[in-house]
Design a protein around this motif. Structure first.
Motif, PDB file in Angstrom:
ATOM      1  N   ALA A  24       0.825  -1.206   0.000  1.00 55.95           N
ATOM      2  CA  ALA A  24       0.000   0.000   0.000  1.00 55.95           C
ATOM      3  C   ALA A  24       0.859   1.256   0.000  1.00 55.95           C
ATOM      4  CB  ALA A  24      -0.920   0.001   1.218  1.00 55.95           C
ATOM      5  N   PHE A  25       0.206   2.386  -0.374  1.00 56.77           N
ATOM      6  CA  PHE A  25       0.917   3.670  -0.440  1.00 56.77           C
ATOM      7  C   PHE A  25       0.278   4.655   0.526  1.00 56.77           C
ATOM      8  CE2 PHE A  25       2.517   7.370  -3.148  1.00 56.77           C
ATOM      9  CZ  PHE A  25       3.825   7.212  -2.720  1.00 56.77           C
ATOM     10  N   VAL A  26       0.740   5.900   0.513  1.00 53.94           N
ATOM     11  CA  VAL A  26       0.383   6.873   1.551  1.00 53.94           C
ATOM     12  C   VAL A  26      -1.105   7.207   1.614  1.00 53.94           C
ATOM     13  CG1 VAL A  26       2.648   7.960   1.699  1.00 53.94           C
ATOM     14  CG2 VAL A  26       1.019   8.783  -0.016  1.00 53.94           C
ATOM     15  N   ASN A  27      -1.798   7.168   0.486  1.00 53.96           N
ATOM     16  CA  ASN A  27      -3.204   7.557   0.501  1.00 53.96           C
ATOM     17  C   ASN A  27      -4.168   6.379   0.475  1.00 53.96           C
ATOM     18  OD1 ASN A  27      -2.737  10.316   0.695  1.00 53.96           O
ATOM     19  ND2 ASN A  27      -2.533  10.573  -1.517  1.00 53.96           N
ATOM     20  N   ASP A  28      -3.645   5.190   0.685  1.00 52.15           N
ATOM     21  CA  ASP A  28      -4.530   4.039   0.870  1.00 52.15           C
ATOM     22  C   ASP A  28      -5.105   4.074   2.286  1.00 52.15           C
ATOM     23  OD1 ASP A  28      -4.414   2.565  -1.609  1.00 52.15           O
ATOM     24  OD2 ASP A  28      -2.313   2.191  -1.144  1.00 52.15           O
ATOM     25  N   SER A  29      -6.333   3.609   2.419  1.00 53.25           N
ATOM     26  CA  SER A  29      -6.991   3.593   3.724  1.00 53.25           C
ATOM     27  C   SER A  29      -6.604   2.322   4.468  1.00 53.25           C
ATOM     28  CB  SER A  29      -8.514   3.655   3.548  1.00 53.25           C
ATOM     29  OG  SER A  29      -9.157   3.575   4.799  1.00 53.25           O
ATOM     30  N   LEU A  30      -6.024   2.528   5.640  1.00 49.77           N
ATOM     31  CA  LEU A  30      -5.596   1.387   6.457  1.00 49.77           C
ATOM     32  C   LEU A  30      -6.121   1.551   7.877  1.00 49.77           C
ATOM     33  CD1 LEU A  30      -2.018   1.206   4.965  1.00 49.77           C
ATOM     34  CD2 LEU A  30      -3.794  -0.531   4.703  1.00 49.77           C
ATOM     35  N   ASP A  31      -7.414   1.840   7.954  1.00 53.48           N
ATOM     36  CA  ASP A  31      -8.058   1.991   9.258  1.00 53.48           C
ATOM     37  C   ASP A  31      -8.453   0.616   9.800  1.00 53.48           C
ATOM     38  OD1 ASP A  31     -10.286   1.265   7.743  1.00 53.48           O
ATOM     39  OD2 ASP A  31     -11.129   3.279   7.703  1.00 53.48           O
ATOM     40  N   ALA A  32      -9.095   0.619  10.957  1.00 57.33           N
ATOM     41  CA  ALA A  32      -9.440  -0.641  11.623  1.00 57.33           C
ATOM     42  C   ALA A  32     -10.332  -1.524  10.754  1.00 57.33           C
ATOM     43  CB  ALA A  32     -10.114  -0.351  12.963  1.00 57.33           C
ATOM     44  N   GLU A  33     -11.300  -0.933  10.084  1.00 56.99           N
ATOM     45  CA  GLU A  33     -12.218  -1.712   9.254  1.00 56.99           C
ATOM     46  C   GLU A  33     -11.479  -2.428   8.133  1.00 56.99           C
ATOM     47  OE1 GLU A  33     -16.243  -1.150   6.471  1.00 56.99           O
ATOM     48  OE2 GLU A  33     -15.210   0.611   7.311  1.00 56.99           O
ATOM     49  N   VAL A  34     -10.598  -1.703   7.444  1.00 57.02           N
ATOM     50  CA  VAL A  34      -9.851  -2.293   6.335  1.00 57.02           C
ATOM     51  C   VAL A  34      -8.926  -3.394   6.836  1.00 57.02           C
ATOM     52  CG1 VAL A  34      -8.053  -1.846   4.609  1.00 57.02           C
ATOM     53  CG2 VAL A  34      -9.983  -0.263   4.843  1.00 57.02           C
ATOM     54  N   ILE A  35      -8.235  -3.145   7.927  1.00 58.07           N
ATOM     55  CA  ILE A  35      -7.302  -4.140   8.459  1.00 58.07           C
ATOM     56  C   ILE A  35      -8.036  -5.401   8.911  1.00 58.07           C
ATOM     57  CG2 ILE A  35      -5.764  -4.613  10.416  1.00 58.07           C
ATOM     58  CD1 ILE A  35      -4.676  -1.756  10.024  1.00 58.07           C
ATOM     59  N   GLU A  36      -9.177  -5.244   9.549  1.00 59.51           N
ATOM     60  CA  GLU A  36      -9.967  -6.404   9.971  1.00 59.51           C
ATOM     61  C   GLU A  36     -10.420  -7.230   8.762  1.00 59.51           C
ATOM     62  OE1 GLU A  36     -13.111  -4.787  12.301  1.00 59.51           O
ATOM     63  OE2 GLU A  36     -11.772  -4.108  13.914  1.00 59.51           O
ATOM     64  N   LYS A  37     -10.825  -6.539   7.704  1.00 65.57           N
ATOM     65  CA  LYS A  37     -11.267  -7.248   6.497  1.00 65.57           C
ATOM     66  C   LYS A  37     -10.101  -7.939   5.804  1.00 65.57           C
ATOM     67  CE  LYS A  37     -15.375  -4.465   5.415  1.00 65.57           C
ATOM     68  NZ  LYS A  37     -16.014  -3.558   4.422  1.00 65.57           N
ATOM     69  N   LEU A  38      -8.942  -7.289   5.772  1.00 68.77           N
ATOM     70  CA  LEU A  38      -7.756  -7.915   5.177  1.00 68.77           C
ATOM     71  C   LEU A  38      -7.372  -9.165   5.945  1.00 68.77           C
ATOM     72  CD1 LEU A  38      -5.471  -4.808   4.418  1.00 68.77           C
ATOM     73  CD2 LEU A  38      -6.604  -6.270   2.736  1.00 68.77           C
ATOM     74  N   SER A  39      -7.405  -9.068   7.268  1.00 70.44           N
ATOM     75  CA  SER A  39      -7.056 -10.212   8.107  1.00 70.44           C
ATOM     76  C   SER A  39      -8.025 -11.371   7.868  1.00 70.44           C
ATOM     77  CB  SER A  39      -7.071  -9.795   9.577  1.00 70.44           C
ATOM     78  OG  SER A  39      -6.767 -10.881  10.414  1.00 70.44           O
ATOM     79  N   ALA A  40      -9.292 -11.059   7.721  1.00 68.10           N
ATOM     80  CA  ALA A  40     -10.297 -12.096   7.481  1.00 68.10           C
ATOM     81  C   ALA A  40     -10.062 -12.810   6.154  1.00 68.10           C
ATOM     82  CB  ALA A  40     -11.694 -11.484   7.511  1.00 68.10           C
ATOM     83  N   LEU A  41      -9.414 -12.107   5.215  1.00 64.45           N
ATOM     84  CA  LEU A  41      -9.108 -12.706   3.913  1.00 64.45           C
ATOM     85  C   LEU A  41      -7.806 -13.504   3.944  1.00 64.45           C
ATOM     86  CD1 LEU A  41     -10.011  -9.748   1.507  1.00 64.45           C
ATOM     87  CD2 LEU A  41     -11.302 -11.856   1.848  1.00 64.45           C
TER      88      LEU A  41
END
Length: 332
Positions: free
Chosen positions: A50-67
């Motif tokens: 990811a780069f500087v303007n990608d969203s890496l908030d709690a929701e995104v991280i939780e969804k990535l982890s689930a994948l």
């Protein structure tokens, strides 16, 4: 390792393809920004880049982890846009590129200063139209001016040395003064003294909760009339509404920014044929003494090469069950 690379631009493909031949990784490029809506694209990948303007908030991280994503590879130095608590909870490792090219960003900050001061961007446009008048193109000598540098990490250190080369007096503020800079004549001062005496204030500190809106109404009041402010670090170091007010009152004589608080919706994209709906950004662009570039301070051949190589090395180390200590933000 299979990697999903988000916010892909042509130069990302060029440099990762060029140097990726030497590494056993399979990269899939996605033009999409990483957001809660685009997360499903990461399914089947062990790592996300990811780069500087990608969203890496709690929701995104939780969804990535689930994948099943185990590693977040930041192809940038800063990680203020990452919810570290969420990543820790998800047991997701995070690596970054801490020093791709401090010279690139420092030199771009100097370019902003010189362009604003000597109005070379305006002169260029005039001459192309056959106007060779010098009216209103006057500037000032940098020689013997006082330059205030907030943050003397790797980029700030390079910037200090460059400004010394112009014959400037350089004042610095950093919670951790650098002994090498002190030996070279850089004077560390209090924040208040720096703001009060500097002709140019340049920001080179990371964005943290403590220095969010570091430049706001109170700090602006302490500065010289007509001060030049340069920001090539992170947009939210400056309270944009306060800086607009200071520009209108002429407290701020020049503003050069390579970053902007709400840049994620605009920077790195072509909006030349669309309506820009950010009224604050448009107001900034309307000032003749404001120069905005779109987060291009890092954009040199050397920096792009280092970003790709370091990111690939981080991936390789993780795959071997190792970490490159200076590149690691969070272990799984």
């Amino acid at each position: 390792m299979k990697i999903a690379l988000f916010s892909t631009k042509s130069y990302d493909r060029e440099y990762f393809d060029r140097y990726g031949q030497d590494y056993p990784h399979e990269i899939t490029y996605f033009d999409n920004r990483l957001t809660s809506q685009s997360v499903p694209l990461a399914e089947g990948f062990r790592a996300v880049c990811a780069f500087v303007n990608d969203s890496l908030d709690a929701e995104v991280i939780e969804k990535l982890s689930a994948l099943g994503v185990e590693l977040l590879v930041l192809r940038c130095a800063g990680y203020n846009h990452v919810d570290l608590d969420a990543a820790k909870k998800a047991k997701m490792a995070i690596v970054r590129v801490p020093a791709y090219s401090p010279h690139a960003v420092a030199e771009h900050a100097v370019a902003l200063i010189l362009t604003l001061n000597r109005k070379t961007h305006k002169a260029y446009n005039r001459v192309r139209e056959g106007n060779f008048s010098l009216d209103r193109l006057d500037g000032f000598d940098l020689y013997q001016k006082t330059i205030g540098v907030i943050g003397t990490g790797k980029i700030g250190q390079v910037f200090c040395k460059i400004m010394q080369g112009f014959g400037c007096k350089v004042l610095a503020y950093d919670p951790f003064p650098n002994k090498e800079l002190i030996a070279q004549g850089i004077v560390y001062s209090s924040m208040e003294e720096l703001l009060k005496t500097s002709d140019i204030v340049s920001l080179h500190c990371p964005l943290t909760p403590e220095n969010y809106h570091l430049i706001q109404a109170d700090t602006l009041d302490k500065m010289k009339e007509g001060v030049m402010i340069i920001n090539s670090s992170r947009g939210a170091l400056i309270d944009t509404k306060a800086i607009i007010k200071a520009l209108k009152s002429r407290k701020v004589g020049y503003l050069g920014i390579d970053v902007y608080e709400q840049e994620a919706d605009f920077f790195f994209q072509d909006h030349s044929e669309t309506i820009i709906t950010d009224d604050t950004l448009m107001r900034l662009m309307s000032f003749p003494n404001v120069l905005i570039t779109s987060h291009q301070g890092f954009f040199t051949d050397e920096a792009l090469a280092q970003i790709a190589i370091t990111s690939l090395e981080n991936l390789t180390a993780f795959e071997k069950g190792e970490f490159i200590e200076e590149n690691t933000v969070l272990r799984a």
